[in-house]
Write a protein that holds these residues in place. Structure first.
Motif, mmCIF file in Angstrom:
data_model
loop_
_atom_site.group_PDB
_atom_site.id
_atom_site.type_symbol
_atom_site.label_atom_id
_atom_site.label_comp_id
_atom_site.label_asym_id
_atom_site.label_seq_id
_atom_site.Cartn_x
_atom_site.Cartn_y
_atom_site.Cartn_z
ATOM 1 N N ARG A 270 0.811 -1.211 0.000
ATOM 2 C CA ARG A 270 0.000 0.000 0.000
ATOM 3 C C ARG A 270 0.848 1.266 0.000
ATOM 4 N NH1 ARG A 270 -4.477 0.446 3.727
ATOM 5 N NH2 ARG A 270 -5.238 1.709 2.022
ATOM 6 N N TYR A 271 2.175 1.108 0.107
ATOM 7 C CA TYR A 271 3.047 2.276 0.235
ATOM 8 C C TYR A 271 4.423 1.964 -0.341
ATOM 9 C CZ TYR A 271 6.202 5.481 2.705
ATOM 10 O OH TYR A 271 7.171 6.380 3.010
ATOM 11 N N ILE A 272 4.905 2.862 -1.189
ATOM 12 C CA ILE A 272 6.282 2.794 -1.680
ATOM 13 C C ILE A 272 6.921 4.128 -1.314
ATOM 14 C CG2 ILE A 272 7.777 2.556 -3.689
ATOM 15 C CD1 ILE A 272 5.579 0.838 -4.964
ATOM 16 N N GLY A 273 7.941 4.073 -0.478
ATOM 17 C CA GLY A 273 8.514 5.270 0.120
ATOM 18 C C GLY A 273 9.354 6.117 -0.822
ATOM 19 N N TYR A 274 9.592 7.325 -0.370
ATOM 20 C CA TYR A 274 10.356 8.353 -1.068
ATOM 21 C C TYR A 274 11.688 7.805 -1.581
ATOM 22 C CZ TYR A 274 13.256 12.577 -1.431
ATOM 23 O OH TYR A 274 14.105 13.550 -1.868
ATOM 24 N N GLY A 275 11.944 7.958 -2.875
ATOM 25 C CA GLY A 275 13.236 7.602 -3.452
ATOM 26 C C GLY A 275 13.521 6.122 -3.582
ATOM 27 N N ALA A 276 12.535 5.263 -3.385
ATOM 28 C CA ALA A 276 12.760 3.818 -3.479
ATOM 29 C C ALA A 276 12.967 3.404 -4.934
ATOM 30 C CB ALA A 276 11.581 3.056 -2.885
#
Length: 187
Positions: free
Chosen positions: A133-139
């Motif tokens: 549900r979430y892919i973090g900043y800069g991944a």
């Protein structure tokens, strides 16, 4: 002045016009696709590159920030999909937002959404399942990965199922000419 800038300034007027027309066509095409998606109530930022097939199925569940390039139309829009600024999604990548409860006699639907933060790079042929549900900043998610869990910021994942390969040190802000990234949470 670096070598690249010197080469650009050293080009002839004819070479400028030879390169201008293909770029003009791309600008017109992607402007039309953005307008088409916006007419279907999607929130699309500036300088976004999306395909005609994604623009044709866009709806109010789709949000794409500025300067993002989405080269896949296999995005499940039955639930909210928030894609941040400066995101790259490669060809044939799939984002799924709906599943079913396999233990239910009525095969109840399970609805999810996804929040992809700024500066994320999702390579080609990635499958993102509803449990993510979430892919973090800069991944960064490597080609062919199957993502089943949330991805923390500044991390590199790959494999089936996707596992953490390493941490990323920084995003390349200087390539985009933005002084400071904006970090938001959409879901």
């Amino acid at each position: 002045m670096d070598e690249y800038q010197q080469r650009i300034k050293g080009r002839s007027f004819l070479r400028f016009w030879v390169g201008f027309f293909p770029r003009l066509w791309q600008f017109i095409k992607y402007s039309y696709f953005r307008k088409k998606a916006r007419s279907r109530n999607a929130l699309i930022g500036e300088n976004v590159i999306i395909s005609n097939s994604l623009a044709s199925k866009a709806n109010r569940n789709l949000y794409i920030g500025n300067n993002s390039s989405i080269d896949s139309s296999d995005i499940d829009l039955r639930n909210q999909v928030h894609i941040g600024n400066n995101v790259i999604i490669g060809k044939k990548s799939k984002i799924l937002t709906t599943s079913h409860n396999i233990d239910s006699e009525k095969w109840d639907r399970k609805d999810y959404g996804i929040n992809i933060e700024d500066y994320v790079w999702i390579a080609e042929n990635v499958i993102i399942l509803p449990s993510c549900r979430y892919i973090g900043y800069g991944a960064v998610i490597g080609s062919g990965a199957v993502v089943v869990n949330n991805i923390p910021p500044l991390s590199v994942y790959s494999g089936n199922p996707a596992i953490k390969i390493r941490d990323r040190k920084a995003v390349h802000l200087s390539l985009i000419h933005i002084s400071e990234p904006t970090r938001r949470s959409y879901i």
